[in-house]
Design a protein around this motif. Structure first.
Motif, short mmCIF file in Angstrom:
data_model
loop_
_atom_site.label_atom_id
_atom_site.label_comp_id
_atom_site.label_asym_id
_atom_site.label_seq_id
_atom_site.Cartn_x
_atom_site.Cartn_y
_atom_site.Cartn_z
N TYR A 1 15.08 1.90 -1.08
CA TYR A 1 13.85 1.50 -1.42
C TYR A 1 12.91 1.03 0.33
O TYR A 1 13.71 0.48 0.90
CB TYR A 1 13.81 0.15 -2.18
N TYR A 2 11.74 1.25 0.16
CA TYR A 2 11.15 0.93 1.19
C TYR A 2 9.54 0.53 0.64
O TYR A 2 9.15 1.16 -0.18
CB TYR A 2 10.97 2.19 2.24
N ASP A 3 8.95 -0.31 1.47
CA ASP A 3 7.54 -0.50 1.29
C ASP A 3 6.77 -0.97 2.60
O ASP A 3 7.59 -1.45 3.47
CB ASP A 3 7.26 -1.53 0.27
N SER A 4 5.61 -0.91 2.48
CA SER A 4 4.74 -1.22 3.77
C SER A 4 4.88 -2.76 4.20
O SER A 4 4.42 -3.20 5.40
CB SER A 4 3.49 -0.58 3.56
N ASN A 5 5.25 -3.66 3.23
CA ASN A 5 5.44 -5.17 3.60
C ASN A 5 6.70 -5.45 4.27
O ASN A 5 6.72 -6.05 5.19
CB ASN A 5 5.24 -5.73 2.22
N ILE B 1 12.54 -6.90 -22.97
CA ILE B 1 12.01 -6.95 -21.52
C ILE B 1 12.24 -5.57 -21.07
O ILE B 1 13.02 -4.98 -21.22
CB ILE B 1 13.37 -7.95 -21.02
N ILE B 2 11.24 -5.34 -20.44
CA ILE B 2 11.15 -3.87 -19.92
C ILE B 2 11.09 -4.07 -18.17
O ILE B 2 10.26 -4.67 -17.66
CB ILE B 2 10.03 -3.03 -20.40
N GLY B 3 12.16 -3.55 -17.53
CA GLY B 3 12.20 -3.53 -16.31
C GLY B 3 11.11 -2.31 -15.61
O GLY B 3 11.07 -1.33 -16.48
N TRP B 4 10.80 -2.63 -14.35
CA TRP B 4 10.11 -1.77 -13.46
C TRP B 4 10.78 -1.26 -12.18
O TRP B 4 11.36 -2.31 -11.58
CB TRP B 4 8.72 -2.24 -13.23
N VAL B 5 10.91 -0.01 -11.93
CA VAL B 5 11.34 0.32 -10.80
C VAL B 5 10.26 0.88 -9.83
O VAL B 5 9.51 1.56 -10.41
CB VAL B 5 12.45 1.37 -10.95
N SER B 6 10.11 0.29 -9.16
CA SER B 6 9.15 0.97 -7.92
C SER B 6 9.66 1.82 -7.15
O SER B 6 10.75 1.95 -7.22
CB SER B 6 8.54 -0.44 -7.45
N GLU C 1 0.99 -1.05 -0.09
CA GLU C 1 0.15 0.18 0.11
C GLU C 1 0.89 1.23 0.03
O GLU C 1 0.21 2.42 -0.35
CB GLU C 1 -1.08 0.01 1.28
N PHE C 2 2.07 1.09 0.48
CA PHE C 2 2.79 2.30 0.31
C PHE C 2 4.44 2.00 0.00
O PHE C 2 5.04 0.93 0.44
CB PHE C 2 3.10 2.77 1.84
N MET C 3 5.02 2.61 -1.05
CA MET C 3 6.21 2.39 -1.49
C MET C 3 7.12 3.64 -1.47
O MET C 3 6.37 4.60 -2.10
CB MET C 3 6.17 1.48 -2.79
N THR C 4 8.35 3.56 -1.64
CA THR C 4 9.23 4.73 -1.68
C THR C 4 10.53 4.01 -2.33
O THR C 4 11.05 2.94 -2.25
CB THR C 4 9.67 5.44 -0.63
N VAL C 5 10.76 5.03 -3.42
CA VAL C 5 12.50 4.64 -4.11
C VAL C 5 13.02 5.81 -4.14
O VAL C 5 12.54 7.09 -4.63
CB VAL C 5 11.97 3.94 -5.39
N GLY C 6 14.28 5.92 -3.85
CA GLY C 6 15.14 6.91 -4.26
C GLY C 6 16.12 6.60 -5.41
O GLY C 6 16.51 5.46 -5.36
N LEU C 7 16.53 7.62 -6.31
CA LEU C 7 17.19 7.37 -7.34
C LEU C 7 18.27 8.44 -7.52
O LEU C 7 18.19 9.81 -7.44
CB LEU C 7 16.33 7.52 -8.73
N VAL C 8 19.47 8.19 -7.88
CA VAL C 8 20.50 9.05 -8.27
C VAL C 8 20.94 8.81 -9.89
O VAL C 8 21.15 7.67 -10.04
CB VAL C 8 21.76 8.85 -7.35
N VAL D 1 15.93 -0.15 2.52
CA VAL D 1 17.09 -0.97 2.34
C VAL D 1 18.00 -0.29 1.13
O VAL D 1 17.08 0.25 0.42
CB VAL D 1 16.32 -2.56 1.75
N PRO D 2 19.12 -0.67 1.01
CA PRO D 2 19.90 -0.20 0.00
C PRO D 2 19.49 -0.96 -1.39
O PRO D 2 19.26 -1.94 -1.28
CB PRO D 2 21.19 -0.27 0.35
N ARG D 3 19.63 -0.30 -2.48
CA ARG D 3 19.36 -1.02 -3.83
C ARG D 3 20.83 -0.85 -4.94
O ARG D 3 20.82 -1.43 -5.74
CB ARG D 3 18.21 -0.06 -4.39
#
Length: 319
Positions: free
Chosen positions: A53-57, A305-310, A39-46, A62-64
């Motif tokens: 990355y963080y999510d409600s589960n 193949i298309i990747g997805w960054v959440s 229900e909730f996700m965050t992603v940081g990008l440089v 955590v580092p990516r």
């Protein structure tokens, strides 16, 4: 198939092809009614690379990227986890407020927030963005020239009035984007310098499902993200009968892009057509000839193949 929209991660719609320009972006997404999705996700990008990355589960920041995991202490992740956990109920509340304003009850709904800054080693700050979306449409965004919010829909006007009236917070936001955000961006770039400032040339292929289909120029596996793909006819750039897609992430930290050419086989066989890919200031031309086209005729598959960054920003607030 249910689709969750994440904002296009480009500041002011400009994606520099020069390595001297760096960007720091965060995307927050709250949702309701979508099975099997946090229900909730965050992603940081440089520079378009997801590094946190963080999510409600998992309920843990955590580092990516390996370089990020090595660069900071455990206290950093504890702090970021707490900020994300504190922000999560704000997004749940925002969905309920938005549903009420749009006169909605059940169904699938999403609130997205994207913010970030951009820095050029030669000219300094080049851009910043701070915007919200609701159900795949723009909801409200900060105009940094006037330091006032822009509300493209009437349901966002109460939010604009509330946020515009808090001048002290607007000054804090301005200070964050022009100073603190840039300082963090520089730190992250220094942590991941070997990864972020590397150059990986794209692999370019011409693809066609069948003789009557458009010809697709597919560039993949490249880094950095900045790239220009054009079609040429007899050495001249084409501006019609061409459809260029977005630059999308692969799952390995590189990127891909496609460009379709709508032309009849008899035409490209009579004239000289080529796909020209410009990356890191180098041109990679591929001549449109039958021998250079991969098709799915005879059992050859060319699936694409298309990747997805959440540090969460302290300005997440109720709309």
């Amino acid at each position: 198939m249910q689709k969750v929209l994440l904002f296009t991660l480009i500041l002011f719609g400009i994606d520099s092809i020069f390595a001297a320009t760096h960007s720091l972006q965060y995307v927050y997404s709250g949702s309701s009614g979508i099975p099997n999705l946090p229900e909730f996700m965050t992603v940081g990008l440089v520079d378009g690379e997801p590094f946190t990355y963080y999510d409600s589960n998992i309920r843990r920041e955590v580092p990516r990227q390996e370089w990020m995991a090595k660069a900071v202490y455990a206290a950093y992740w504890d702090q970021q986890t707490q900020i994300s956990m504190n922000t999560e109920p704000v997004f749940k509340n925002n969905i309920e407020i938005a549903k009420m304003r749009f006169n909605q009850t059940g169904g699938i709904h999403t609130v997205q927030w994207m913010y970030g800054c951009e820095w050029d080693d030669e000219i300094g700050v080049t851009g910043a963005v701070h915007q919200y979306g609701y159900d795949e449409s723009d909801f409200i965004a900060l105009d940094f020239r006037t330091m006032t919010y822009v509300a493209p829909v009437m349901q966002a006007i109460p939010t604009k009035q509330k946020w515009d009236s808090n001048r002290a917070e607007l000054e804090n936001i301005k200070s964050y984007f022009t100073q603190e955000c840039i300082d963090w961006l520089k730190k992250y770039v220094s942590y991941g310098k070997c990864t972020l400032e590397r150059t990986v040339r794209p692999e370019v292929s011409l693809l066609q499902k069948d003789p009557s289909s458009p010809v697709t120029c597919h560039a993949t596996g490249f880094f950095p993200k900045g790239i220009v793909v054009t079609w040429q006819k007899d050495g001249e750039d084409m501006h019609s009968d061409v459809e260029v897609g977005e630059t999308l992430p692969n799952g390995d930290g590189t990127f891909q892009i496609t460009s379709k050419l709508m032309v009849k086989p008899e035409d490209w066989k009579r004239n000289s057509y080529s796909c020209v890919v410009q990356h890191s200031q180098k041109d990679l031309p591929v001549l449109l000839e039958e021998k250079n086209i991969r098709t799915n005729q005879g059992g050859i598959s060319w699936d694409i193949i298309i990747g997805w960054v959440s540090s969460a920003l302290r300005f997440a607030k109720s709309i």
